[in-house]
Design a protein around this motif. Structure first.
Motif, short mmCIF file in Angstrom:
data_model
loop_
_atom_site.label_atom_id
_atom_site.label_comp_id
_atom_site.label_asym_id
_atom_site.label_seq_id
_atom_site.Cartn_x
_atom_site.Cartn_y
_atom_site.Cartn_z
N LYS A 277 -24.13 -44.57 29.99
CA LYS A 277 -23.27 -44.84 31.14
C LYS A 277 -22.71 -43.58 31.78
O LYS A 277 -22.52 -43.54 33.00
CB LYS A 277 -22.16 -45.82 30.78
N ARG B 229 -2.95 -46.04 25.14
CA ARG B 229 -3.63 -46.61 26.31
C ARG B 229 -2.65 -46.72 27.48
O ARG B 229 -3.00 -46.42 28.61
CB ARG B 229 -4.22 -47.98 25.98
N ASP C 281 -14.48 -50.65 18.52
CA ASP C 281 -14.14 -50.74 19.95
C ASP C 281 -14.10 -52.20 20.41
O ASP C 281 -13.35 -52.55 21.32
CB ASP C 281 -15.16 -49.96 20.80
N ARG D 22 -10.84 -54.29 18.49
CA ARG D 22 -9.42 -53.91 18.61
C ARG D 22 -8.67 -54.88 19.50
O ARG D 22 -9.25 -55.52 20.40
CB ARG D 22 -9.30 -52.48 19.14
N GLY E 184 -16.30 -46.06 31.20
CA GLY E 184 -15.49 -46.20 30.00
C GLY E 184 -15.75 -47.51 29.29
O GLY E 184 -16.89 -47.97 29.20
N ARG E 185 -14.66 -48.10 28.76
CA ARG E 185 -14.78 -49.36 28.04
C ARG E 185 -14.04 -50.49 28.75
O ARG E 185 -14.40 -51.65 28.63
CB ARG E 185 -14.17 -49.23 26.62
N ASP E 186 -12.99 -50.13 29.47
CA ASP E 186 -12.11 -51.15 30.08
C ASP E 186 -11.87 -50.85 31.56
O ASP E 186 -10.85 -51.25 32.11
CB ASP E 186 -10.77 -51.18 29.35
N MET E 187 -12.80 -50.15 32.20
CA MET E 187 -12.60 -49.81 33.62
C MET E 187 -12.56 -51.07 34.49
O MET E 187 -11.70 -51.21 35.36
CB MET E 187 -13.71 -48.86 34.10
N TYR F 297 -9.60 -39.86 26.23
CA TYR F 297 -9.30 -40.23 24.84
C TYR F 297 -9.73 -39.13 23.88
O TYR F 297 -9.05 -38.84 22.89
CB TYR F 297 -9.96 -41.57 24.50
N ARG F 298 -10.86 -38.49 24.20
CA ARG F 298 -11.31 -37.37 23.35
C ARG F 298 -10.31 -36.21 23.44
O ARG F 298 -9.98 -35.58 22.42
CB ARG F 298 -12.70 -36.91 23.81
N ALA G 74 -7.74 -44.52 20.55
CA ALA G 74 -7.94 -45.49 21.64
C ALA G 74 -7.52 -46.90 21.23
O ALA G 74 -7.34 -47.77 22.08
CB ALA G 74 -9.41 -45.50 22.07
N ALA H 86 -11.16 -40.03 18.75
CA ALA H 86 -10.92 -40.72 20.02
C ALA H 86 -10.95 -42.22 19.81
O ALA H 86 -10.14 -42.96 20.35
CB ALA H 86 -11.97 -40.30 21.04
N SER H 87 -11.92 -42.69 19.02
CA SER H 87 -12.05 -44.11 18.76
C SER H 87 -10.79 -44.64 18.04
O SER H 87 -10.36 -45.76 18.29
CB SER H 87 -13.30 -44.34 17.92
N SER I 155 -13.52 -41.60 31.60
CA SER I 155 -12.27 -41.95 30.91
C SER I 155 -12.35 -41.67 29.41
O SER I 155 -11.34 -41.37 28.78
CB SER I 155 -11.91 -43.41 31.16
N GLY I 156 -13.56 -41.73 28.84
CA GLY I 156 -13.70 -41.42 27.41
C GLY I 156 -13.24 -40.00 27.12
O GLY I 156 -12.68 -39.72 26.05
O1 DC Z 1 -17.25 -42.87 25.98
P1 DC Z 1 -16.84 -41.96 24.84
O2 DC Z 1 -17.77 -41.99 23.66
O3 DC Z 1 -16.59 -40.55 25.31
O4 DC Z 1 -15.43 -42.54 24.32
C1 DC Z 1 -14.76 -42.00 23.23
C2 DC Z 1 -13.89 -43.08 22.57
O5 DC Z 1 -12.84 -43.46 23.46
C3 DC Z 1 -14.64 -44.35 22.20
O6 DC Z 1 -14.51 -44.61 20.82
C4 DC Z 1 -13.97 -45.46 22.94
C5 DC Z 1 -12.74 -44.87 23.56
N1 DC Z 1 -12.59 -45.26 24.97
C6 DC Z 1 -11.80 -46.33 25.25
O7 DC Z 1 -11.26 -46.96 24.36
N2 DC Z 1 -11.58 -46.70 26.55
C7 DC Z 1 -12.18 -46.04 27.55
N3 DC Z 1 -11.95 -46.42 28.81
C8 DC Z 1 -13.04 -44.95 27.28
C9 DC Z 1 -13.23 -44.59 25.96
#
Ligand code: DC
Length: 221
Positions: A17, A105, A180, A183, A125-128, A39-40, A99, A95-96, A35-36
């Motif tokens: 992605k 958050r 992920d 949670r 990201g995950r929740d965009m 968190y990193r 997050a 980061a995981s 956005s990841g």
């Molecule tokens: O996409 P990434 O691998 O760089 O993300 C790193 C960590 O951050 C991944 O474990 C999930 C979390 N993350 C999240 O919870 N929400 C996001 N919008 C982006 C990443």
């Protein structure tokens, strides 16, 4: 609600992605939010400051005052170029963990929305599409099998001269997906109005084209 257009691209790690989002942003002349990386950066800042990753208030304080900057493809934390450092497996793991903390958050929420600037934004990201930009007109959920994603990560690591075990990468991928997805806050799941794009047997170019086509269709609505 802002009138500035947003395309959201969510999905599990190593689904491609980031690459797809960056190319779509370039094709449209839009800004790009990884956005990841936030968190990193939060995990790295906490680790450097000696804050335990399960100290929710301590990590959230780091997130709220994160001296992060993105410039010409490089990522900065205060005066340090941390572009490579934030890609380390240990930082991804951290980061995981951070997050999953609701206060972290919440601390990053407005910062992410502030990237919505003219002429438009592509956010990955995950929740965009579910939490940060629920009103986005174009939402995509990019997936690929854990095996396919582990193989891609394996290839990247070997090309960079690192050693890697494919079996360990598949296991890591599954463990991170489980965390992920399970949670309580902003779990990884497609927005109901997202286009599902499985890239297990699809190259980057085809995925970029599918996202651009979908965006064009959505604009017509
Ligand atoms: O996409 P990434 O691998 O760089 O993300 C790193 C960590 O951050 C991944 O474990 C999930 C979390 N993350 C999240 O919870 N929400 C996001 N919008 C982006 C990443």
């Amino acid at each position: 609600m802002s009138r500035v257009p947003v395309l959201t691209i969510d999905g599990p790690s190593a689904s491609g992605k980031g690459t797809v989002a960056e190319r779509v942003a370039r094709a449209l002349g839009f800004h790009y939010l990884d956005s990841g990386a936030l968190y990193r950066l939060t995990a790295l800042a906490a680790m450097q400051a000696g804050v335990a990753l399960d100290d929710e208030a301590g990590v959230a304080a780091r997130a709220a005052e994160l001296p992060a900057r993105f410039h010409e493809g490089r990522v900065w934390l205060a005066d340090a170029d941390v572009t490579d450092a934030i890609r380390a497996e240990a930082v991804g793991e951290g980061a995981s963990r951070v997050a999953a903390l609701p206060a972290v958050r919440a601390a990053l929420l407005e910062r992410q929305r502030a990237y919505r600037q003219p002429p438009g934004l592509v956010a990955d990201g995950r929740d965009m599409g579910t939490v940060i930009f629920p009103d986005a007109a174009t939402k995509v959920f990019l997936t690929a099998s854990a095996q396919a994603r582990a193989e891609r990560r394996y290839k990247q690591l070997i090309e960079k001269g690192n050693s890697a075990s494919l079996r360990a990468l598949v296991a890591d991928m599954q463990a991170r997906d489980a965390r992920d997805t399970a949670r309580a806050v902003a779990p990884l799941r497609p927005a109901p109005d997202a286009l599902l794009l499985d890239t297990t047997h699809m190259g980057i170019e085809a995925a970029v084209q599918a996202v651009l086509d979908h965006h064009r269709t959505q604009q017509g609505n």
